[in-house]
Design a protein around this motif. Sequence first.
Motif, PDB file in Angstrom:
ATOM      1  N   GLY A  64       0.812  -1.212   0.000  1.00  0.00           N
ATOM      2  CA  GLY A  64       0.000   0.000   0.000  1.00  0.00           C
ATOM      3  C   GLY A  64       0.839   1.252   0.000  1.00  0.00           C
ATOM      4  N   GLY A  65       0.493   2.210   0.872  1.00  0.00           N
ATOM      5  CA  GLY A  65       1.189   3.487   0.911  1.00  0.00           C
ATOM      6  C   GLY A  65       0.606   4.477  -0.069  1.00  0.00           C
ATOM      7  N   GLY A  66       1.337   5.572  -0.272  1.00  0.00           N
ATOM      8  CA  GLY A  66       0.847   6.623  -1.151  1.00  0.00           C
ATOM      9  C   GLY A  66       0.980   6.288  -2.618  1.00  0.00           C
ATOM     10  N   ASP A  67       2.120   5.699  -2.989  1.00  0.00           N
ATOM     11  CA  ASP A  67       2.355   5.251  -4.353  1.00  0.00           C
ATOM     12  C   ASP A  67       3.345   4.102  -4.300  1.00  0.00           C
ATOM     13  OD1 ASP A  67       5.051   6.326  -4.287  1.00  0.00           O
ATOM     14  OD2 ASP A  67       4.190   8.295  -4.706  1.00  0.00           O
ATOM     15  N   THR A  69       6.379   3.893  -4.777  1.00  0.00           N
ATOM     16  CA  THR A  69       7.715   4.168  -4.255  1.00  0.00           C
ATOM     17  C   THR A  69       7.685   4.637  -2.808  1.00  0.00           C
ATOM     18  OG1 THR A  69       7.715   6.466  -5.039  1.00  0.00           O
ATOM     19  CG2 THR A  69       8.520   4.777  -6.567  1.00  0.00           C
ATOM     20  N   ASP A  70       6.502   4.703  -2.224  1.00  0.00           N
ATOM     21  CA  ASP A  70       6.362   5.178  -0.846  1.00  0.00           C
ATOM     22  C   ASP A  70       6.913   4.124   0.114  1.00  0.00           C
ATOM     23  OD1 ASP A  70       5.673   6.638   1.346  1.00  0.00           O
ATOM     24  OD2 ASP A  70       3.502   6.506   1.068  1.00  0.00           O
ATOM     25  N   VAL A  71       7.922   4.489   0.907  1.00  0.00           N
ATOM     26  CA  VAL A  71       8.701   3.561   1.745  1.00  0.00           C
ATOM     27  C   VAL A  71       9.122   2.375   0.879  1.00  0.00           C
ATOM     28  CG1 VAL A  71       8.839   2.325   3.939  1.00  0.00           C
ATOM     29  CG2 VAL A  71       7.310   4.271   3.721  1.00  0.00           C
ATOM     30  N   LEU A  72      10.056   2.664  -0.025  1.00  0.00           N
ATOM     31  CA  LEU A  72      10.469   1.693  -1.037  1.00  0.00           C
ATOM     32  C   LEU A  72      10.983   0.401  -0.416  1.00  0.00           C
ATOM     33  CD1 LEU A  72      10.769   1.201  -4.054  1.00  0.00           C
ATOM     34  CD2 LEU A  72      13.043   2.243  -3.932  1.00  0.00           C
ATOM     35  N   ASP A  73      11.612   0.493   0.753  1.00  0.00           N
ATOM     36  CA  ASP A  73      12.111  -0.721   1.415  1.00  0.00           C
ATOM     37  C   ASP A  73      10.979  -1.701   1.686  1.00  0.00           C
ATOM     38  OD1 ASP A  73      14.740   0.247   1.489  1.00  0.00           O
ATOM     39  OD2 ASP A  73      14.434   1.227   3.417  1.00  0.00           O
ATOM     40  N   TRP A  74       9.837  -1.187   2.127  1.00  0.00           N
ATOM     41  CA  TRP A  74       8.684  -2.050   2.392  1.00  0.00           C
ATOM     42  C   TRP A  74       8.094  -2.578   1.085  1.00  0.00           C
ATOM     43  CZ3 TRP A  74       5.275   0.701   6.669  1.00  0.00           C
ATOM     44  CH2 TRP A  74       6.070   0.951   7.799  1.00  0.00           C
ATOM     45  N   PRO A 288     -13.769   7.406  15.882  1.00  0.00           N
ATOM     46  CA  PRO A 288     -12.672   7.793  16.778  1.00  0.00           C
ATOM     47  C   PRO A 288     -11.288   7.628  16.153  1.00  0.00           C
ATOM     48  CG  PRO A 288     -13.252   5.546  17.257  1.00  0.00           C
ATOM     49  CD  PRO A 288     -14.156   5.987  16.121  1.00  0.00           C
ATOM     50  N   TYR A 289     -11.234   7.443  14.839  1.00  0.00           N
ATOM     51  CA  TYR A 289      -9.969   7.097  14.200  1.00  0.00           C
ATOM     52  C   TYR A 289      -9.165   8.337  13.836  1.00  0.00           C
ATOM     53  CZ  TYR A 289     -12.498   2.700  13.894  1.00  0.00           C
ATOM     54  OH  TYR A 289     -13.214   1.582  14.205  1.00  0.00           O
ATOM     55  N   ALA A 290      -7.884   8.118  13.553  1.00  0.00           N
ATOM     56  CA  ALA A 290      -6.976   9.183  13.168  1.00  0.00           C
ATOM     57  C   ALA A 290      -6.441   8.911  11.765  1.00  0.00           C
ATOM     58  CB  ALA A 290      -5.820   9.291  14.162  1.00  0.00           C
ATOM     59  N   TYR A 291      -5.866   9.934  11.181  1.00  0.00           N
ATOM     60  CA  TYR A 291      -5.312   9.844   9.834  1.00  0.00           C
ATOM     61  C   TYR A 291      -4.121   8.889   9.806  1.00  0.00           C
ATOM     62  CZ  TYR A 291      -3.309  11.383   5.368  1.00  0.00           C
ATOM     63  OH  TYR A 291      -2.816  11.432   4.085  1.00  0.00           O
ATOM     64  N   GLY A 292      -3.963   8.189   8.684  1.00  0.00           N
ATOM     65  CA  GLY A 292      -2.825   7.301   8.511  1.00  0.00           C
ATOM     66  C   GLY A 292      -2.302   7.341   7.096  1.00  0.00           C
ATOM     67  N   PHE A 293      -1.393   6.405   6.796  1.00  0.00           N
ATOM     68  CA  PHE A 293      -0.706   6.421   5.501  1.00  0.00           C
ATOM     69  C   PHE A 293      -1.010   5.198   4.642  1.00  0.00           C
ATOM     70  CE2 PHE A 293       2.240   8.899   8.327  1.00  0.00           C
ATOM     71  CZ  PHE A 293       1.951  10.143   7.767  1.00  0.00           C
ATOM     72  N   ASP A 329     -20.893  11.599   5.077  1.00  0.00           N
ATOM     73  CA  ASP A 329     -20.054  12.799   5.003  1.00  0.00           C
ATOM     74  C   ASP A 329     -18.567  12.479   4.921  1.00  0.00           C
ATOM     75  OD1 ASP A 329     -20.185  11.843   7.718  1.00  0.00           O
ATOM     76  OD2 ASP A 329     -19.220  13.712   8.346  1.00  0.00           O
ATOM     77  N   VAL A 330     -18.184  11.236   5.192  1.00  0.00           N
ATOM     78  CA  VAL A 330     -16.771  10.864   5.254  1.00  0.00           C
ATOM     79  C   VAL A 330     -16.230  10.590   3.858  1.00  0.00           C
ATOM     80  CG1 VAL A 330     -15.142   9.125   6.065  1.00  0.00           C
ATOM     81  CG2 VAL A 330     -16.933   9.966   7.593  1.00  0.00           C
ATOM     82  N   THR A 331     -15.055  11.142   3.584  1.00  0.00           N
ATOM     83  CA  THR A 331     -14.359  10.888   2.330  1.00  0.00           C
ATOM     84  C   THR A 331     -12.920  10.480   2.632  1.00  0.00           C
ATOM     85  OG1 THR A 331     -13.778  13.221   2.135  1.00  0.00           O
ATOM     86  CG2 THR A 331     -15.766  12.480   0.979  1.00  0.00           C
ATOM     87  N   ILE A 332     -12.302   9.785   1.697  1.00  0.00           N
ATOM     88  CA  ILE A 332     -10.917   9.329   1.861  1.00  0.00           C
ATOM     89  C   ILE A 332     -10.135   9.573   0.579  1.00  0.00           C
ATOM     90  CG2 ILE A 332     -11.614   7.517   3.469  1.00  0.00           C
ATOM     91  CD1 ILE A 332     -11.038   5.494   1.183  1.00  0.00           C
ATOM     92  N   THR A 333      -8.827   9.501   0.686  1.00  0.00           N
ATOM     93  CA  THR A 333      -7.949   9.449  -0.470  1.00  0.00           C
ATOM     94  C   THR A 333      -7.472   8.018  -0.609  1.00  0.00           C
ATOM     95  OG1 THR A 333      -7.185  11.720  -0.161  1.00  0.00           O
ATOM     96  CG2 THR A 333      -5.791  10.260  -1.480  1.00  0.00           C
ATOM     97  N   GLU A 334      -7.699   7.426  -1.762  1.00  0.00           N
ATOM     98  CA  GLU A 334      -7.276   6.044  -1.973  1.00  0.00           C
ATOM     99  C   GLU A 334      -5.775   5.990  -2.212  1.00  0.00           C
ATOM    100  OE1 GLU A 334      -9.508   4.075  -4.975  1.00  0.00           O
ATOM    101  OE2 GLU A 334     -11.435   4.327  -3.943  1.00  0.00           O
ATOM    102  N   GLY A 335      -5.106   5.133  -1.485  1.00  0.00           N
ATOM    103  CA  GLY A 335      -3.672   4.991  -1.625  1.00  0.00           C
ATOM    104  C   GLY A 335      -3.298   3.960  -2.664  1.00  0.00           C
ATOM    105  N   ASN A 336      -2.013   3.669  -2.724  1.00  0.00           N
ATOM    106  CA  ASN A 336      -1.486   2.653  -3.627  1.00  0.00           C
ATOM    107  C   ASN A 336      -2.045   1.279  -3.255  1.00  0.00           C
ATOM    108  OD1 ASN A 336       0.453   1.534  -5.561  1.00  0.00           O
ATOM    109  ND2 ASN A 336       1.606   0.818  -3.771  1.00  0.00           N
TER     110      ASN A 336
END
Length: 478
Positions: A64-67, A69-74, A288-293, A329-336
């Motif tokens: 997953g991640g942003g794209d 190459t996001d945390v390429l090691d993982w 009750p959740y928080a933002y993540g990556f 009302d909730v929206t998200i950004t879909e990651g990699n």
Amino acid sequence: MVLMICYACDDYLEILPEGQENSENYFNSESDYQNALVGVYDLLSTTYLSNVLGEIASDNTLCGGGDATDVLDWQQIDDMTHTADNGALRSVFQWMYAGISRANYIIEFKDKTDFSGKDQLLAENLFLRSYYYFELVKFFGDVPMYLDGRISIEESQSIDRTPKAQVYAQLEQDLNSIIDDLPWQQDQNGRVTKGAALALLGKIYLYQDKFPEAVTVLDRVINEGPYDLVSDYSTIFLNSNENNIESVFEVQYSGGQEGASFGCFQCVEGNVAAGFMGVRWLGGNYSPYAYGFSFNVPVQELYDAYEDGDTRREPTIFDVNAFMASRPDVTITEGNEHTGYFNHKYLPYAEAVLPDQNINHSNNYRAIRFSDVLLMAAEAYSRGGLGDGTAQAYLNRVRRRAFGDTNHDITSSGSALTQDIWNERRLELAGEGHRFFDQVRTGQTSSIPGFTGRNVLFPIPRIEIELAGNRWPQNDGY
């Protein structure tokens, strides 16, 4: 109170405590030993990385991640394209040896000062060193073993990799030697107990296919310990239900005012993994959740593996589309590699700590749960030919909690029962970092995309081989 909190920022072999010009001036009182032991416990917080990598390397999740190459090691570990230059693997290597070096610091001066309770303190210390060595063996196989004192740069260039069997033999000896010095329960959460030592020893036996030995110690945890299954699976991983009756060994994460930053991940006090595994919320009320990556996203196949009526699926896999359907009302950004699913067990809550509130959360890591002990014991009974009836009983104890009845009990025997136990481990422990290592040790790796024979072990970090004078051979295939 925390001693040597961030010496690994410069060199993980540097061990002198802050303010001490000479180690001979230290360990003059019980408080000196206790403070040093806090420093050994402190490296448990870096095992968040084992939690993440143990899932994304398996067939349970995608990086997953942003794209891409996001945390390429993982990303490389997820794709099985990692090399000996992978930074995440070097972090595992460094951080575990940092913990070992801190433990050895106490061992080096264990006879300097006497006080009441010292045997228990030394037992906790030896457990922690064993825990760190076990993590290293899981990742790398044969590893250099240092036993008698701090690890100097000179020593690191003169000691060879120790065969895995020899490392395991030492861990067995160490853990067996401390069991009688540990209590079943401690006054402070997170402290090592008799049950933790027995459970880790049982796991080490199981990893070597020593089934009678595994049964002996795991049965002690089951029959003599104060543990039981939490009745409602959905509550096990709530921050409000930490250190519950199912917790055999739990890594404590702080809700205080210190923690990791992107410049110092080894300074972790909050749980970094939780922040990385959260949803990329965009707007609306997602409390009750928080933002993540959006890392470590479960795949559809895992979601579908749960039978209808299995109460573990929703607490294990967070269905963000179902959540948004209930909150328009909730929206998200879909990651990699977006699958619509997230690791619910370690989803971050809105209680992050400083300095970076995106990567510091107080979710404790349930390192060894009682259900894990039951399933390890069931496997040892089944594979060792020691009693299918007992294996079924332990397995069905876990399943009855999952389904709330006896209608889903397993009645198989022989190799079919063993496979049923392995399947149950996947469902019960998904998201907890055990899956890849379970797949490797049981030969169930065909479902891991990109997996080849070399991937049964990770490579020794190239720079560590060079720093050791190029005397360590690399693992096959790297």
